[in-house]
Design a protein around this motif. Structure first.
Motif, PDB file in Angstrom:
ATOM      1  N   LEU A  25      72.953 -13.808 -17.093  1.00 25.65           N
ATOM      2  CA  LEU A  25      72.019 -13.821 -15.995  1.00 25.65           C
ATOM      3  C   LEU A  25      72.511 -14.901 -14.987  1.00 25.65           C
ATOM      4  N   LEU A  26      72.274 -16.165 -15.754  1.00 30.45           N
ATOM      5  CA  LEU A  26      72.825 -17.563 -14.971  1.00 30.45           C
ATOM      6  C   LEU A  26      74.067 -17.472 -14.324  1.00 30.45           C
ATOM      7  N   ALA A  27      75.208 -16.642 -14.922  1.00 29.60           N
ATOM      8  CA  ALA A  27      76.216 -16.533 -14.233  1.00 29.60           C
ATOM      9  C   ALA A  27      76.232 -15.590 -13.066  1.00 29.60           C
ATOM     10  N   LEU A  28      75.443 -14.749 -12.929  1.00 28.54           N
ATOM     11  CA  LEU A  28      75.237 -13.714 -11.951  1.00 28.54           C
ATOM     12  C   LEU A  28      74.378 -14.217 -10.972  1.00 28.54           C
ATOM     13  N   ARG A  29      73.415 -15.295 -11.099  1.00 22.90           N
ATOM     14  CA  ARG A  29      72.711 -16.060 -10.353  1.00 22.90           C
ATOM     15  C   ARG A  29      73.581 -16.877  -9.562  1.00 22.90           C
ATOM     16  N   ILE A  30      74.512 -17.588 -10.374  1.00 24.66           N
ATOM     17  CA  ILE A  30      75.549 -18.498  -9.736  1.00 24.66           C
ATOM     18  C   ILE A  30      76.448 -17.752  -8.698  1.00 24.66           C
ATOM     19  N   TRP A  31      76.922 -16.387  -8.971  1.00 27.12           N
ATOM     20  CA  TRP A  31      77.885 -15.725  -8.363  1.00 27.12           C
ATOM     21  C   TRP A  31      76.864 -14.958  -7.021  1.00 27.12           C
ATOM     22  N   ASP A  32      75.626 -14.946  -7.397  1.00 28.41           N
ATOM     23  CA  ASP A  32      74.584 -14.245  -6.284  1.00 28.41           C
ATOM     24  C   ASP A  32      75.186 -13.384  -5.306  1.00 28.41           C
ATOM     25  N   PRO A  33      75.753 -12.129  -6.015  1.00 28.34           N
ATOM     26  CA  PRO A  33      76.093 -11.108  -5.113  1.00 28.34           C
ATOM     27  C   PRO A  33      75.081 -10.175  -4.521  1.00 28.34           C
ATOM     28  N   GLU A  34      75.424  -9.718  -3.636  1.00 28.96           N
ATOM     29  CA  GLU A  34      74.516  -9.074  -2.570  1.00 28.96           C
ATOM     30  C   GLU A  34      73.067  -8.446  -2.927  1.00 28.96           C
ATOM     31  N   PRO A  35      73.427  -7.589  -4.179  1.00 29.57           N
ATOM     32  CA  PRO A  35      71.862  -7.003  -4.608  1.00 29.57           C
ATOM     33  C   PRO A  35      70.777  -8.210  -4.923  1.00 29.57           C
ATOM     34  N   VAL A  36      71.500  -9.152  -5.792  1.00 26.23           N
ATOM     35  CA  VAL A  36      70.451 -10.416  -6.280  1.00 26.23           C
ATOM     36  C   VAL A  36      69.919 -11.086  -4.817  1.00 26.23           C
ATOM     37  N   LEU A  39      67.372  -8.812  -3.143  1.00 24.92           N
ATOM     38  CA  LEU A  39      66.044  -8.843  -3.756  1.00 24.92           C
ATOM     39  C   LEU A  39      65.279 -10.278  -3.418  1.00 24.92           C
ATOM     40  N   ARG A  40      65.892 -11.336  -3.241  1.00 25.51           N
ATOM     41  CA  ARG A  40      65.317 -12.479  -3.081  1.00 25.51           C
ATOM     42  C   ARG A  40      64.625 -12.470  -1.711  1.00 25.51           C
ATOM     43  N   HIS A  41      65.496 -12.067  -0.820  1.00 25.22           N
ATOM     44  CA  HIS A  41      65.075 -11.824   0.489  1.00 25.22           C
ATOM     45  C   HIS A  41      63.848 -10.829   0.900  1.00 25.22           C
ATOM     46  N   ARG A  42      63.759  -9.647   0.126  1.00 23.44           N
ATOM     47  CA  ARG A  42      62.927  -8.990   0.385  1.00 23.44           C
ATOM     48  C   ARG A  42      61.757  -9.485  -0.117  1.00 23.44           C
ATOM     49  N   ASP A 214      71.281  -6.339   4.998  1.00 18.01           N
ATOM     50  CA  ASP A 214      70.720  -4.997   5.076  1.00 18.01           C
ATOM     51  C   ASP A 214      70.027  -4.833   6.604  1.00 18.01           C
ATOM     52  N   GLY A 215      70.946  -5.598   7.633  1.00 20.84           N
ATOM     53  CA  GLY A 215      70.617  -5.435   8.851  1.00 20.84           C
ATOM     54  C   GLY A 215      69.406  -6.266   9.522  1.00 20.84           C
ATOM     55  N   ALA A 314      63.635  -3.245  27.116  1.00 17.70           N
ATOM     56  CA  ALA A 314      63.986  -1.770  27.391  1.00 17.70           C
ATOM     57  C   ALA A 314      64.949  -1.337  26.335  1.00 17.70           C
ATOM     58  N   ILE A 315      64.825   0.017  25.897  1.00 18.61           N
ATOM     59  CA  ILE A 315      65.445   0.502  24.574  1.00 18.61           C
ATOM     60  C   ILE A 315      66.936   0.758  25.216  1.00 18.61           C
ATOM     61  N   GLY A 316      66.996   1.181  26.362  1.00 19.94           N
ATOM     62  CA  GLY A 316      68.403   1.390  26.904  1.00 19.94           C
ATOM     63  C   GLY A 316      69.373   0.431  26.927  1.00 19.94           C
ATOM     64  N   LEU A 317      68.914  -0.818  27.059  1.00 21.90           N
ATOM     65  CA  LEU A 317      69.773  -2.079  27.020  1.00 21.90           C
ATOM     66  C   LEU A 317      69.943  -2.670  25.633  1.00 21.90           C
ATOM     67  N   LEU A 318      69.685  -1.886  24.561  1.00 18.32           N
ATOM     68  CA  LEU A 318      70.028  -2.250  23.270  1.00 18.32           C
ATOM     69  C   LEU A 318      69.811  -3.551  22.516  1.00 18.32           C
ATOM     70  N   ASP A 319      68.836  -4.029  22.880  1.00 14.36           N
ATOM     71  CA  ASP A 319      68.737  -5.437  22.206  1.00 14.36           C
ATOM     72  C   ASP A 319      67.158  -5.499  21.461  1.00 14.36           C
ATOM     73  N   LEU A 320      67.124  -4.434  20.560  1.00 14.48           N
ATOM     74  CA  LEU A 320      66.211  -4.288  19.600  1.00 14.48           C
ATOM     75  C   LEU A 320      66.553  -4.762  18.169  1.00 14.48           C
ATOM     76  N   LYS A 321      66.035  -5.689  17.607  1.00 16.68           N
ATOM     77  CA  LYS A 321      66.384  -6.139  16.149  1.00 16.68           C
ATOM     78  C   LYS A 321      65.293  -5.814  15.080  1.00 16.68           C
ATOM     79  N   ILE A 322      65.828  -5.727  13.876  1.00 13.31           N
ATOM     80  CA  ILE A 322      64.977  -5.407  12.550  1.00 13.31           C
ATOM     81  C   ILE A 322      64.465  -6.684  12.202  1.00 13.31           C
ATOM     82  N   THR A 323      63.210  -6.957  11.906  1.00 17.89           N
ATOM     83  CA  THR A 323      63.008  -8.327  11.179  1.00 17.89           C
ATOM     84  C   THR A 323      61.799  -7.830  10.227  1.00 17.89           C
ATOM     85  N   PRO A 324      61.597  -9.026   9.303  1.00 21.43           N
ATOM     86  CA  PRO A 324      60.602  -8.647   8.264  1.00 21.43           C
ATOM     87  C   PRO A 324      59.340  -8.181   8.728  1.00 21.43           C
TER      88      PRO A 324
END
Length: 414
Positions: A25-36, A39-42, A214-215, A314-324
Motif C-alpha cells: 500500500l505504501l508503494a501504491l501511495r508513492i506511485w500515486d495512480p489516478e484512482p488514488v 479518491l483524495r480529491h473527492r 475527472d474534468g 453564455a452557454i453558447g460561448l462554451l466557457d463553463l467549468k466543473i468545480t467541486p
C-alpha cells in the motif's frame, strides 16, 4: 528452515502478511495512480461542499457577456468600439482595474478601413473618408491606454500552432531560489492579442485552466510557461497592477515552487505553482450585465473600488467549468474567486511535506494495528480501529477548517 519456522512462530504469519500488505500500500501511495489521487480529491471536494469559503466582502465584480447582451448587441465578438465604451464606463464608475477573460487576436472586421475596401456602391469621397478614420482596434487601444487594463492570453496546446509575436511589454519575473521553469505548468504556444492592444495594456495574464483527470477544476496556475515565456495568470497580473508591483516574485527550491507573490502579498502554491481555490457558494460573486453597463443602468457601488473582470456566462460561448461546488461555473468566476480568496488570505494549501505526513501517519497507524491485533480481542480491535478512523478524519477536518490545509484522510484509513 528452523530459523524461518521460529520467526514465523514468534512473530506470527499474520503480522508478516500485514507488513507485506502495508509495504504494498505504501508503494501504491508513492506511485500515486489516478484512482488514488481521485479518491483524495473527492474527499477535498466534500470539505468544500460542507464548508465553502465565506465572502464578507466581494472585491471583484464580473461584467457578464450574458445571453440578454448577446441578443441585443449581436453575436460575439462585438465591435471593438463597444469594448472601448465598456472600458470607459468601468473607469468612470471607479473600477480600479479591468481584466479581460476573452481574447482579441484578430483585427476587427467592422473597422472603417475594412469597410472602405469591402463595401460596394459607395462613392470615392466616402471611401476615402472611411480609409482616414481610425480603426476600431485603435479606438479600443486608446481606451485601454487611458485605464488600468489587463488583457488575457491563452496557453495553446494544438500542435503546429504558430507562436505569438513577442511584445516588449512583458511582466517582469523575479526568482528567489532555484529556477522554477521546469516545474511550472507548460503550454507549447501562447496566443496573444493584437500588438496594438497588447502594447496599450498595463498587464497581460494567461487565463488557461487545465482540469484534473475527472474534468473538475480545483487548482489554477498562478504562473505558467507558454511559448517559452513565463507568464502570470490573469488574476495574479491584476493583483500586480493594482498593487503597483514592478515584478512578480516566485520562491522555489529543488523540490518545486513554494509561493508566488506581488508587493505586500505572498500566496502559497503547490510545487507546480498552482493554487488550490477555496470556493465560495455559487451565486455569491457579483455579476452585472454587459448590456446594463453600456446602457448606464449599473449602480456606481457595483463597480467603485472593485477589480472588474469581463467574461461570459453564455452557454453558447462554451466557457463553463466543473468545480467541486457547481457543475457549470463560468470560467471568469474562477478568476474572481481566486482574487477574492488571495486578498482575504483564505486560499487552501497543500505543501510538499503533506505527502510525507500522510504516508508516515498511514505507516504508523498500520504498524500499531499489526502489533496489537494478535494480542487483543476482536471487539477491542474494532473499537481501536474506529477510534483511529475518527481521529484521522477529525485531524484532517481541523486542518481544513482552521489552518486552510488539505490533509488526506482516505489513504491512512485505507
Amino acid at each position: 528452515m528452523s530459523v524461518l519456522n521460529r520467526l514465523l512462530r514468534d512473530f506470527g504469519i499474520g503480522r508478516i502478511l500485514g507488513l507485506l500488505l502495508l509495504a504494498s500500500l505504501l508503494a501504491l501511495r508513492i506511485w500515486d495512480p489516478e484512482p488514488v489521487e481521485a479518491l483524495r480529491h473527492r474527499s477535498f471536494d466534500l470539505y468544500q461542499l460542507l464548508q465553502p469559503r465565506v465572502t464578507p466582502v466581494n472585491s471583484v465584480t464580473i461584467v457578464d457577456i450574458d445571453e440578454p447582451s448577446l441578443r441585443r448587441l449581436g453575436q460575439w465578438p462585438w465591435p471593438r468600439t463597444i469594448m472601448a465604451d465598456m472600458v470607459k464606463r468601468i473607469t468612470e464608475l471607479g473600477g480600479v482595474a479591468t481584466g479581460f477573460d476573452v481574447l482579441f487576436p484578430e483585427p476587427d472586421r467592422g473597422s472603417p478601413n475594412v469597410a472602405a475596401e469591402t463595401f460596394r456602391g459607395i462613392d470615392p469621397e466616402t471611401r476615402e473618408k472611411l480609409r482616414n478614420l481610425p480603426s476600431n482596434d485603435k479606438v479600443f487601444a486608446d481606451a485601454i491606454r487611458q485605464s488600468k487594463v489587463v488583457l488575457g492570453q491563452s496557453g495553446y496546446r494544438v500542435s503546429g500552432a504558430a507562436p505569438a509575436t513577442r511584445i516588449s511589454a512583458q511582466t517582469g519575473i523575479a526568482t528567489i531560489g532555484e529556477d522554477p521553469t521546469p516545474f511550472l505548468v507548460s503550454f507549447p504556444h501562447l496566443l496573444r492579442n493584437l500588438p496594438v492592444l497588447e502594447e496599450a495594456a498595463q498587464g497581460h495574464g494567461i487565463f488557461s485552466i487545465i482540469p484534473e483527470g475527472d474534468g473538475t477544476i480545483r487548482r489554477i496556475p498562478l504562473v505558467a510557461t507558454a511559448g517559452g515565456i513565463v507568464t502570470p495568470s490573469l488574476a495574479l497580473e491584476m493583483l500586480r497592477v493594482v498593487t503597483g508591483s514592478g515584478a512578480i516574485v516566485i520562491k522555489s527550491n529543488n523540490g518545486g515552487v513554494r509561493s508566488v507573490g506581488v508587493e505586500g502579498l505572498e500566496i502559497p502554491t503547490d510545487g507546480k505553482g498552482r493554487i488550490w481555490i477555496h470556493f465560495a457558494p455559487p451565486g455569491t460573486s457579483t455579476y452585472v450585465s454587459a448590456l446594463d453597463l453600456l446602457e448606464g443602468k449599473v449602480p456606481r457601488d457595483k463597480i467603485d473600488g472593485k477589480l472588474v473582470l469581463v467574461g461570459t456566462s453564455a452557454i453558447g460561448l462554451l466557457d463553463l467549468k466543473i468545480t467541486p461546488v457547481h457543475p457549470a461555473t463560468p470560467g471568469v468566476e474562477l478568476h474572481a474567486q481566486l482574487i477574492d480568496s488571495a486578498l482575504t488570505q483564505s486560499t487552501l494549501s497543500r505543501p510538499y511535506f503533506t505527502d510525507f505526513i500522510e504516508i508516515g501517519l498511514a505507516a504508523l497507524l498500520s504498524i500499531v494495528l499489526i502489533v496489537l491485533a494478535p494480542k487483543v480481542t476482536a471487539g477491542t480491535l474494532f473499537l481501536l480501529g474506529g477510534a483511529i478512523a475518527i481521529l484521522t478524519i477529525g485531524l484532517s477536518w481541523y486542518c481544513f477548517t482552521f489552518l486552510d490545509l488539505l490533509i488526506d484522510y482516505t489513504f491512512p484509513l485505507l
